[in-house]
Design a protein around this motif. Structure first.
Motif, PDB file in Angstrom:
ATOM      1  N   PRO A 165       1.265  -1.112  -0.239  1.00 49.08           N
ATOM      2  CA  PRO A 165       0.213   0.219   0.286  1.00 49.08           C
ATOM      3  C   PRO A 165       1.360   1.287   0.366  1.00 49.08           C
ATOM      4  O   PRO A 165       2.090   1.822   0.686  1.00 49.08           O
ATOM      5  CB  PRO A 165      -1.003  -0.202   1.185  1.00 49.08           C
ATOM      6  N   THR A 166       0.229   2.321  -0.751  1.00 49.19           N
ATOM      7  CA  THR A 166       1.210   3.504  -0.593  1.00 49.19           C
ATOM      8  C   THR A 166      -0.024   4.615  -0.380  1.00 49.19           C
ATOM      9  O   THR A 166      -0.989   4.529  -0.745  1.00 49.19           O
ATOM     10  CB  THR A 166       1.900   4.035  -1.937  1.00 49.19           C
ATOM     11  N   SER A 167       1.314   5.840  -0.396  1.00 51.17           N
ATOM     12  CA  SER A 167       0.039   7.452   0.253  1.00 51.17           C
ATOM     13  C   SER A 167      -1.183   7.262   1.115  1.00 51.17           C
ATOM     14  O   SER A 167      -0.143   6.065   2.175  1.00 51.17           O
ATOM     15  CB  SER A 167      -0.957   7.356  -1.195  1.00 51.17           C
ATOM     16  N   ASP A 168      -1.877   7.466   1.373  1.00 54.71           N
ATOM     17  CA  ASP A 168      -2.749   7.365   2.203  1.00 54.71           C
ATOM     18  C   ASP A 168      -3.195   6.297   3.094  1.00 54.71           C
ATOM     19  O   ASP A 168      -3.316   5.779   4.381  1.00 54.71           O
ATOM     20  CB  ASP A 168      -4.578   8.061   1.991  1.00 54.71           C
ATOM     21  N   LEU A 169      -3.019   5.017   2.453  1.00 55.31           N
ATOM     22  CA  LEU A 169      -3.394   4.112   3.021  1.00 55.31           C
ATOM     23  C   LEU A 169      -2.617   3.209   3.195  1.00 55.31           C
ATOM     24  O   LEU A 169      -2.441   1.950   4.438  1.00 55.31           O
ATOM     25  CB  LEU A 169      -3.927   2.556   1.198  1.00 55.31           C
ATOM     26  N   GLY A 170      -1.151   3.548   2.625  1.00 56.89           N
ATOM     27  CA  GLY A 170       0.020   2.407   3.738  1.00 56.89           C
ATOM     28  C   GLY A 170       1.118   3.929   4.720  1.00 56.89           C
ATOM     29  O   GLY A 170       1.894   3.405   5.548  1.00 56.89           O
ATOM     30  N   ASP A 171      -0.422   4.981   5.014  1.00 60.33           N
ATOM     31  CA  ASP A 171      -0.050   5.456   6.279  1.00 60.33           C
ATOM     32  C   ASP A 171       0.017   5.572   7.448  1.00 60.33           C
ATOM     33  O   ASP A 171      -0.125   4.056   7.691  1.00 60.33           O
ATOM     34  CB  ASP A 171      -0.978   6.900   6.371  1.00 60.33           C
ATOM     35  N   LYS A 172       1.569   6.080   8.643  1.00 57.71           N
ATOM     36  CA  LYS A 172       1.907   5.395   9.484  1.00 57.71           C
ATOM     37  C   LYS A 172       0.410   4.318  10.177  1.00 57.71           C
ATOM     38  O   LYS A 172      -0.023   3.777  10.910  1.00 57.71           O
ATOM     39  CB  LYS A 172       2.867   5.383  10.912  1.00 57.71           C
TER      40      LYS A 172
END
Length: 190
Positions: free
Chosen positions: A41-48
């Motif tokens: 997941p990248t961007s918002d989906l992959g956020d901490k």
């Protein structure tokens, strides 16, 4: 009377269309396939605060409709599951769509190819905090680009980038979550 006229027009149109398609010498070889995926997941989906870049996994099925000269249409269904613990956060996606693939060898299911597609995505966002939990199931459209290689007519690998934007409402707050994923996929066709 009107029903018979409509039926006659539909049948005439279908007959004319089939004649036009055969005049174009279009192959219509169809293969079915399955895919297994590791998704990042990248961007918002992959956020901490959500998945913290935790890898997801997925399964799917597809059909390859082979047209003349290395062109193919690939209707597909993909399911992907992501989970992060402490606190537990889960995201599941189900995507239904179609891709256009172009094979550089001019033969479908042989060698290197590139593709692009679009479809409809459904997601389920779940969050479990100490003493409370909430979930939502937003829907959206998605777009994708891919590149892959078929090692044999039945086995291949693909890198696929999918972009979607979901708006789940969790704990009364509605968020815009861009949900692009980068997936590495193993393909088996039969």
């Amino acid at each position: 009377m009107k029903l018979n006229l409509r039926l006659a027009l539909c049948l005439t149109g279908a007959a004319l269309a089939s004649g036009q398609l055969s005049a174009l010498d279009i192959k219509q070889d169809i293969k079915f396939g399955l895919q297994g995926t590791l998704a990042y997941p990248t961007s918002d989906l992959g956020d901490k605060g959500l998945l913290d870049s935790s890898l997801g996994y997925g399964l799917g099925a597809h059909m390859v409709i082979d047209f003349y000269g290395g062109h193919a249409i690939v209707p597909r269904c993909d399911y992907t599951y992501f989970e992060k613990s402490s606190p537990t956060r889960k995201v599941q996606t189900l995507q239904l769509g179609a891709d256009y693939n172009y094979y550089f060898s001019k033969q479908v299911n042989k060698g290197c190819y590139v593709g692009a597609g679009a479809g409809f995505g459904m997601a389920k966002f779940e969050m479990n905090l100490p003493g409370m939990s909430d979930d939502d199931t937003p829907n959206t459209v998605y777009g994708s680009v891919s590149a892959g290689y078929m090692f044999t007519p039945n086995m291949g690998a693909e890198l696929r980038y999918t972009y979607a934007k979901y708006e789940p409402e969790i704990f009364g707050a509605k968020a815009d979550i861009t949900a692009p994923t980068l997936a590495a996929t193993f393909i088996y066709r039969f």
